[in-house]
Design a protein around this motif. Structure first.
Motif, PDB file in Angstrom:
ATOM      1  N   TYR A 105      -7.170  11.873 -10.652  1.00  0.00           N
ATOM      2  CA  TYR A 105      -6.579  12.400 -11.896  1.00  0.00           C
ATOM      3  C   TYR A 105      -7.542  13.320 -12.624  1.00  0.00           C
ATOM      4  O   TYR A 105      -8.753  13.232 -12.439  1.00  0.00           O
ATOM      5  CB  TYR A 105      -6.149  11.230 -12.801  1.00  0.00           C
ATOM      6  CG  TYR A 105      -4.862  10.662 -12.284  1.00  0.00           C
ATOM      7  CD1 TYR A 105      -3.657  11.224 -12.667  1.00  0.00           C
ATOM      8  CD2 TYR A 105      -4.864   9.642 -11.338  1.00  0.00           C
ATOM      9  CE1 TYR A 105      -2.475  10.755 -12.128  1.00  0.00           C
ATOM     10  CE2 TYR A 105      -3.688   9.179 -10.804  1.00  0.00           C
ATOM     11  CZ  TYR A 105      -2.499   9.740 -11.205  1.00  0.00           C
ATOM     12  OH  TYR A 105      -1.336   9.298 -10.673  1.00  0.00           O
ATOM     13  N   HIS A 140      -6.619   7.473 -17.078  1.00  0.00           N
ATOM     14  CA  HIS A 140      -6.531   8.559 -16.088  1.00  0.00           C
ATOM     15  C   HIS A 140      -7.806   9.409 -16.062  1.00  0.00           C
ATOM     16  O   HIS A 140      -8.164   9.951 -15.020  1.00  0.00           O
ATOM     17  CB  HIS A 140      -5.290   9.427 -16.334  1.00  0.00           C
ATOM     18  CG  HIS A 140      -5.422  10.329 -17.514  1.00  0.00           C
ATOM     19  ND1 HIS A 140      -5.292   9.885 -18.805  1.00  0.00           N
ATOM     20  CD2 HIS A 140      -5.703  11.652 -17.608  1.00  0.00           C
ATOM     21  CE1 HIS A 140      -5.481  10.894 -19.633  1.00  0.00           C
ATOM     22  NE2 HIS A 140      -5.721  11.977 -18.927  1.00  0.00           N
ATOM     23  N   PRO A 164       0.830  -1.205   0.000  1.00  0.00           N
ATOM     24  CA  PRO A 164       0.000   0.000   0.000  1.00  0.00           C
ATOM     25  C   PRO A 164       0.865   1.256   0.000  1.00  0.00           C
ATOM     26  O   PRO A 164       1.884   1.303   0.706  1.00  0.00           O
ATOM     27  CB  PRO A 164      -0.809  -0.118   1.292  1.00  0.00           C
ATOM     28  CG  PRO A 164      -0.899  -1.596   1.520  1.00  0.00           C
ATOM     29  CD  PRO A 164       0.389  -2.178   1.018  1.00  0.00           C
ATOM     30  N   GLU A 165       0.447   2.216  -0.824  1.00  0.00           N
ATOM     31  CA  GLU A 165       1.114   3.531  -0.945  1.00  0.00           C
ATOM     32  C   GLU A 165       2.383   3.498  -1.787  1.00  0.00           C
ATOM     33  O   GLU A 165       2.956   4.549  -2.077  1.00  0.00           O
ATOM     34  CB  GLU A 165       1.404   4.191   0.425  1.00  0.00           C
ATOM     35  CG  GLU A 165       0.152   4.461   1.258  1.00  0.00           C
ATOM     36  CD  GLU A 165      -0.950   5.172   0.484  1.00  0.00           C
ATOM     37  OE1 GLU A 165      -0.662   6.137  -0.249  1.00  0.00           O
ATOM     38  OE2 GLU A 165      -2.117   4.733   0.587  1.00  0.00           O
ATOM     39  N   LEU A 178      -9.517   8.302  -8.559  1.00  0.00           N
ATOM     40  CA  LEU A 178      -8.161   8.252  -7.978  1.00  0.00           C
ATOM     41  C   LEU A 178      -7.523   9.638  -7.911  1.00  0.00           C
ATOM     42  O   LEU A 178      -6.382   9.774  -7.451  1.00  0.00           O
ATOM     43  CB  LEU A 178      -7.272   7.322  -8.810  1.00  0.00           C
ATOM     44  CG  LEU A 178      -7.586   5.822  -8.708  1.00  0.00           C
ATOM     45  CD1 LEU A 178      -6.873   5.040  -9.808  1.00  0.00           C
ATOM     46  CD2 LEU A 178      -7.188   5.269  -7.335  1.00  0.00           C
ATOM     47  N   ARG A 229      -3.033  -2.327  -3.491  1.00  0.00           N
ATOM     48  CA  ARG A 229      -3.181  -0.975  -2.921  1.00  0.00           C
ATOM     49  C   ARG A 229      -1.997  -0.059  -3.262  1.00  0.00           C
ATOM     50  O   ARG A 229      -1.774   0.956  -2.599  1.00  0.00           O
ATOM     51  CB  ARG A 229      -3.386  -1.000  -1.405  1.00  0.00           C
ATOM     52  CG  ARG A 229      -4.639  -1.744  -1.003  1.00  0.00           C
ATOM     53  CD  ARG A 229      -5.823  -0.784  -0.864  1.00  0.00           C
ATOM     54  NE  ARG A 229      -7.075  -1.506  -0.810  1.00  0.00           N
ATOM     55  CZ  ARG A 229      -8.114  -1.307  -1.609  1.00  0.00           C
ATOM     56  NH1 ARG A 229      -8.077  -0.412  -2.553  1.00  0.00           N
ATOM     57  NH2 ARG A 229      -9.209  -1.988  -1.464  1.00  0.00           N
ATOM     58  N   ALA A 230      -1.200  -0.457  -4.245  1.00  0.00           N
ATOM     59  CA  ALA A 230      -0.171   0.469  -4.744  1.00  0.00           C
ATOM     60  C   ALA A 230      -0.870   1.501  -5.639  1.00  0.00           C
ATOM     61  O   ALA A 230      -1.953   1.236  -6.166  1.00  0.00           O
ATOM     62  CB  ALA A 230       0.886  -0.303  -5.518  1.00  0.00           C
ATOM     63  N   ARG A 231      -0.233   2.658  -5.806  1.00  0.00           N
ATOM     64  CA  ARG A 231      -0.894   3.766  -6.516  1.00  0.00           C
ATOM     65  C   ARG A 231      -0.326   3.962  -7.927  1.00  0.00           C
ATOM     66  O   ARG A 231       0.893   3.990  -8.109  1.00  0.00           O
ATOM     67  CB  ARG A 231      -0.641   5.080  -5.765  1.00  0.00           C
ATOM     68  CG  ARG A 231      -1.529   5.292  -4.552  1.00  0.00           C
ATOM     69  CD  ARG A 231      -1.313   6.703  -4.016  1.00  0.00           C
ATOM     70  NE  ARG A 231      -1.609   7.741  -5.009  1.00  0.00           N
ATOM     71  CZ  ARG A 231      -2.837   8.137  -5.339  1.00  0.00           C
ATOM     72  NH1 ARG A 231      -3.873   7.591  -4.779  1.00  0.00           N
ATOM     73  NH2 ARG A 231      -3.005   9.073  -6.255  1.00  0.00           N
ATOM     74  N   VAL A 285       0.887   6.079 -11.020  1.00  0.00           N
ATOM     75  CA  VAL A 285       1.326   7.433 -11.381  1.00  0.00           C
ATOM     76  C   VAL A 285       1.374   7.414 -12.907  1.00  0.00           C
ATOM     77  O   VAL A 285       2.229   6.763 -13.501  1.00  0.00           O
ATOM     78  CB  VAL A 285       2.710   7.747 -10.769  1.00  0.00           C
ATOM     79  CG1 VAL A 285       3.212   9.097 -11.252  1.00  0.00           C
ATOM     80  CG2 VAL A 285       2.624   7.711  -9.243  1.00  0.00           C
ATOM     81  N   GLU A 337       4.338   3.576  -5.179  1.00  0.00           N
ATOM     82  CA  GLU A 337       3.911   4.202  -6.432  1.00  0.00           C
ATOM     83  C   GLU A 337       4.461   3.421  -7.620  1.00  0.00           C
ATOM     84  O   GLU A 337       5.596   2.949  -7.593  1.00  0.00           O
ATOM     85  CB  GLU A 337       4.405   5.652  -6.492  1.00  0.00           C
ATOM     86  CG  GLU A 337       3.664   6.535  -5.482  1.00  0.00           C
ATOM     87  CD  GLU A 337       4.135   7.981  -5.447  1.00  0.00           C
ATOM     88  OE1 GLU A 337       3.566   8.756  -4.662  1.00  0.00           O
ATOM     89  OE2 GLU A 337       5.079   8.335  -6.196  1.00  0.00           O
ATOM     90  N   LEU A 372      -3.112  -2.154  -8.262  1.00  0.00           N
ATOM     91  CA  LEU A 372      -4.118  -1.491  -7.428  1.00  0.00           C
ATOM     92  C   LEU A 372      -4.706  -2.507  -6.428  1.00  0.00           C
ATOM     93  O   LEU A 372      -5.046  -2.163  -5.297  1.00  0.00           O
ATOM     94  CB  LEU A 372      -5.217  -0.936  -8.334  1.00  0.00           C
ATOM     95  CG  LEU A 372      -5.957   0.321  -7.925  1.00  0.00           C
ATOM     96  CD1 LEU A 372      -5.026   1.435  -7.501  1.00  0.00           C
ATOM     97  CD2 LEU A 372      -6.838   0.797  -9.074  1.00  0.00           C
TER      98      LEU A 372
END
Ligand SMILES: Cc1ncc(COP(=O)(O)O)c(C=O)c1O
Length: 378
Positions: A334, A324, A70-71, A332, A92-94, A96, A73, A89
Motif C-alpha cells: 500500500y 495502510h 490464502p489469497e 503489503l 493469509r487472506a489479503r 483491501v 480478499e 492475515l
C-alpha cells in the motif's frame, strides 16, 4: 494528573472475583461465564455469545468460522487497530483497505462496491468510537455479492443502529472487554452470531479444536480433536470481573454518556470559531459514550495540543495510526495516497480522556486547557 483511561473497580468486582476463586475452578466456562451469558442475552437478546480471551481472538475466531483462505480478499478500513487485519492475515487472506468518512471515521460504504473483485470473501467493518457503521448498506452490498460481514464492535457494546443493538447487526460481531473499554475484564472479548449453525464449530475452535466443552457438559466422556482451533476461552475468574461490570451496566453507561455530552457542549464555541471539529453522531445512532474525539485543523496543531496538555498533566491520545501507510501496510504494497481521508484524519484526530471516575471538574479542566491552547495557537 488526568490519565487517558482508568478502569473502574468497586467492592462488587472484588467480591465476585473472590467468589470465583473460592469455587476452585479457575479455567473457563464456569459459573460466572454462564452468568455473563445470561446478562448479555437478557440485555441485548443475543442468540449465541461466546466469551473469548480478547477482542483480537474474537476477530480471529470469525476468520476461522468463515473459512478464509490464502489469497481471499477482505475489505476493511485502515483507520483501526492492527487486530482487525491480523485476524484474517493470519489465515493469509489479503486486506483491501477502504477509505473512511471524514466525520464518523467509519468505513465509507459508497466505496465498498468499487473494491469488490471475484476474490472478495468478507467485509470486516469497524465501529469507530462506539458509533456503528451504516450496517443496512453494508449488509445489502454483502448480500448482493455473497460476502460475510464481520463487525468489529470492540468499542461499541450498548450502542444502537436504527434502534438495534450491535451484536444484532452483522453475521458475526466481535466485542472487546479490554481494560480500556466500557466494560472490562482486564483482557477479554466475545463473539456473537445470530445463526445457531455456527455454535458447535465455534465451541470446538475455541477449545483448541476439540469437543472438550461437550465433555464438560457430560455429553461425551472423552474429548477428541475435530478441527483447527486455539486457546480462545477466558478464565472464569475474569468472567467474574465482567459479571460485576455488567451488573453496573446502567451506571457506567450513564456516566460515560454524561462526560461525552459535557465535552460536546463545552467544545461548541471552539467549533463555531473554526478551531476544531467536534465528534459526530449520525441521527440513526445512539452511542455508548465510549470515546470523545476532536479533529484539529492540522497535524502540527494536534501535536502542539497533545504536548501542551501533557505539560498540564492531561493525557490525550492520538488513537489510530493508519494501517495502510504503517510499515506493515507498506510491506503489503500500500501507499499513503491509497486512503487519503484516512491519512488526513490519522494526522488530525485526537481522543480526549474519558473514564467512569472522571469528575465534571476534570472534564472542565481539559476543556479550559484545550480552549487556552487553541485560542493562542490559532
Ligand atoms: C477496533 C478494535 N478492534 C480490536 C481491538 C482489540 O481488542 P483487544 O484489546 O480486546 O484484543 C481493539 C482494541 O483496542 C479495537 O479498538
Amino acid at each position: 494528573m488526568i490519565p487517558f483511561n482508568k478502569a473502574t473497580v468497586t467492592e462488587l468486582e472484588a467480591a465476585c472475583v473472590a467468589d470465583a476463586l473460592q469455587t476452585g475452578r479457575l479455567s473457563g466456562d464456569g459459573k460466572y461465564t454462564a452468568k455473563v451469558y445470561e446478562q448479555l442475552k437478557q440485555r441485548f437478546d443475543f442468540n449465541n455469545v461466546l466469551l473469548t480471551t480478547s477482542g483480537t481472538t474474537a476477530l480471529e475466531m470469525a476468520a476461522l468460522l468463515t473459512d478464509l483462505e490464502p489469497e481471499d480478499e477482505v475489505i476493511v478500513p485502515s483507520f483501526t487497530f492492527s487486530s482487525t487485519v491480523n485476524a484474517f492475515l493470519l489465515r493469509r487472506a489479503r486486506p483491501v483497505f477502504c477509505d473512511i468518512h471524514p466525520d464518523t471515521y467509519n468505513m465509507d460504504e459508497s466505496l465498498i462496491e468499487g473494491l469488490i473483485t471475484e476474490k472478495t470473501r468478507a467485509i470486516y467493518c469497524v465501529d469507530y468510537a462506539g458509533i456503528p457503521c451504516d450496517m443496512d448498506r453494508i449488509n445489502r452490498i454483502a448480500d448482493e455479492h455473497g460476502l460475510f460481514v464481520i463487525e468489529d464492535a470492540a468499542q461499541s457494546i450498548g450502542s444502537t443502529y436504527k434502534g438495534k443493538y450491535t451484536g444484532k447487526l452483522a453475521e458475526f460481531t466481535c466485542f472487546s472487554f479490554h481494560e480500556t473499554k466500557n466494560y472490562a475484564m482486564g483482557e477479554g472479548g466475545a463473539i456473537v452470531f445470530e445463526d445457531g449453525k455456527y455454535l458447535d464449530r465455534a465451541e470446538i475452535i475455541r477449545e483448541k479444536g476439540t469437543n472438550r466443552r461437550q465433555v464438560l457438559k457430560g455429553w461425551v466422556d472423552k474429548y477428541t480433536w475435530y478441527d483447527i482451533g486455539s486457546s480462545f476461552l477466558p478464565s472464569d475468574v475474569l468472567a467474574a470481573l465482567l459479571y460485576a461490570q455488567l451488573e453496573r451496566y446502567d451506571e457506567i453507561m450513564a456516566r460515560r454518556v454524561a462526560i461525552w455530552n459535557r465535552y460536546h457542549e463545552g467544545l461548541k464555541a471552539l467549533e463555531s470559531d473554526g478551531k476544531l471539529q467536534r465528534a459526530f453522531v449520525p441521527d440513526y445512532v445512539e452511542h455508548n459514550g465510549h470515546m470523545y474525539n476532536i479533529k484539529l485543523p492540522t497535524d502540527r496543531i494536534r501535536t502542539g495540543l497533545v504536548e501542551y496538555l501533557k505539560q498540564q498533566g492531561i493525557m490525550a491520545y492520538i488513537c489510530y495510526v493508519p494501517l495502510h501507510s504503517s510499515p506493515m501496510g507498506l510491506k503489503l504494497g500500500y501507499r499513503p495516497e491509497d486512503c487519503p481521508v484516512t491519512e488526513d484524519c490519522g494526522a488530525r484526530v485526537l481522543r480526549m480522556p474519558l473514564y467512569y471516575d472522571m469528575t465534571d471538574a476534570d472534564v472542565d479542566r481539559v476543556l479550559e486547557e484545550t480552549d487556552r491552547y487553541l485560542r493562542s495557537a490559532l
